[in-house]
Design an enzyme around this catalytic site. Structure first.
Site, PDB file in Angstrom:
ATOM      1  N   GLY A  43       4.273   0.001  -1.893  1.00 41.39           N
ATOM      2  CA  GLY A  43       4.215  -0.416  -3.299  1.00 41.39           C
ATOM      3  C   GLY A  43       5.836  -0.266  -4.041  1.00 41.39           C
ATOM      4  CG  HIS A 103      -3.281   7.036   0.432  1.00 43.64           C
ATOM      5  ND1 HIS A 103      -2.977   6.699  -0.906  1.00 43.64           N
ATOM      6  CD2 HIS A 103      -2.406   6.910   1.067  1.00 43.64           C
ATOM      7  CE1 HIS A 103      -1.733   6.230  -0.845  1.00 43.64           C
ATOM      8  NE2 HIS A 103      -1.316   6.544   0.628  1.00 43.64           N
ATOM      9  CG  HIS A 130      -1.667   1.139   1.586  1.00 43.47           C
ATOM     10  ND1 HIS A 130      -1.470   2.121   2.332  1.00 43.47           N
ATOM     11  CD2 HIS A 130      -2.756   1.860   0.535  1.00 43.47           C
ATOM     12  CE1 HIS A 130      -2.291   3.160   2.381  1.00 43.47           C
ATOM     13  NE2 HIS A 130      -2.956   3.083   1.217  1.00 43.47           N
ATOM     14  CB  SER A 131       0.960   4.129   0.399  1.00 44.43           C
ATOM     15  OG  SER A 131       1.257   5.525   0.374  1.00 44.43           O
ATOM     16  CE1 TYR A 132       9.419   4.174   0.323  1.00 46.32           C
ATOM     17  CE2 TYR A 132       8.810   3.000   2.211  1.00 46.32           C
ATOM     18  CZ  TYR A 132       9.819   3.254   1.511  1.00 46.32           C
ATOM     19  OH  TYR A 132      11.000   2.816   1.612  1.00 46.32           O
TER      20      TYR A 132
END
Length: 282
Positions: A110, A259, A106-108
């Protein structure tokens, strides 16, 4: 009348003919003559990697759903120090897992799974996440000219000095989302109480983590899925679709969520992860 006694050779020949006849009949009926109760392919272990401004507790509901479907699940306590450092630690955790692995970022997170290379990883799943190509970095992808819309800017985004053995002199400069802005930017579709709990679990991220160029992307060789959050105020949806077009190669879906879709829409997130996991078992 004298009885007929078959020789050993004749008995073996007869048994062979009978077995052949059974196989033919089973084939006609569409049945298998293989061993009864043959074991299905092993279910992969699903490893959930959180991003910046969060910790592993955000995966709570997603993990419960996946475990309910019989999948072994682990979370990774992401240090948020930089893709190279964090992916190296993730690879150490993966080394202790037997069998296939599905990575979910998720988010960073990734960016971390993008830089993770382990032969047992059979699928990547990106949840409103960065999926950089070689040489790209988080802050560069958040280019407001090319992909406007991110609200992750001062005064919402603030900096502080933290103790960090990986930083120069044992210190580092970390970014975090200030409390008055947290829910509106990060998770506008969860309750006030849930957002307060998420804020209490927020982990700051090293500023250098946003500036470190990515290495060779694992999504070039590992089948990948992407779930776009249409109401994302951190990573603009247009940027998510751009990254998904390269990494997921047609395995992209969308959800009306902030998000923090893993918290506000855990069922939709789990469904994409299950799709990737089941595809890897074929």
């Amino acid at each position: 009348m004298p009885s007929t006694v078959l020789s050993g050779r004749s008995q073996r020949a007869l048994l062979t003919r009978v077995a052949a006849a059974v196989i033919i009949v089973l084939g006609i009926l569409g049945l298998s003559a293989g061993p009864a109760g043959a074991a299905p392919p092993p279910k992969p272990t699903i490893v959930l990697v959180h991003g910046a401004f969060a910790d592993a507790t955000g995966w709570r509901d997603v993990a419960a759903t996946l475990r309910g479907q019989g999948y072994p699940v682990q979370t990774f306590d992401n240090p948020l120090r930089g893709p190279a450092h964090d992916s190296a630690l993730l690879e150490k955790q993966l080394a202790g897992i037997k069998g296939p692995v599905v990575l979910v970022g998720h988010s960073y997170g990734g960016a971390v799974i993008t830089n993770t290379h382990d032969p047992d990883v059979v699928a990547n799943v990106y949840i409103a996440a960065f999926a950089p190509a070689r040489g790209e970095f988080v802050q560069g992808l958040l280019n407001p000219v090319t992909f406007p819309g991110s609200r992750l800017l001062p005064p919402a985004l603030q900096l502080k000095v933290v103790d960090d053995p990986t930083g120069p002199g044992g210190k580092n400069l970390d970014g975090y989302i200030a409390q008055p802005y947290f829910r509106d930017i990060f998770a506008q579709d969860v309750s006030v109480a849930t957002a307060a709990d998420m804020f209490a679990h927020q982990k700051s991220a090293a500023l250098v983590a946003n500036l470190e160029p990515s290495g060779d992307p694992s999504w070039r060789t590992v089948p990948s899925w992407y779930l776009v959050s249409r109401q994302d105020r951190v990573i603009p949806p247009a940027l998510q679709r751009f990254m998904a077009s390269r990494a997921a190669k047609g395995r992209t879906s969308e959800v009306d969520a902030s998000h923090a879709s893993l918290v506000s829409r855990p069922g939709a997130v789990a469904a994409v992860v299950l799709k990737a996991a089941r595809a890897s078992q074929r």
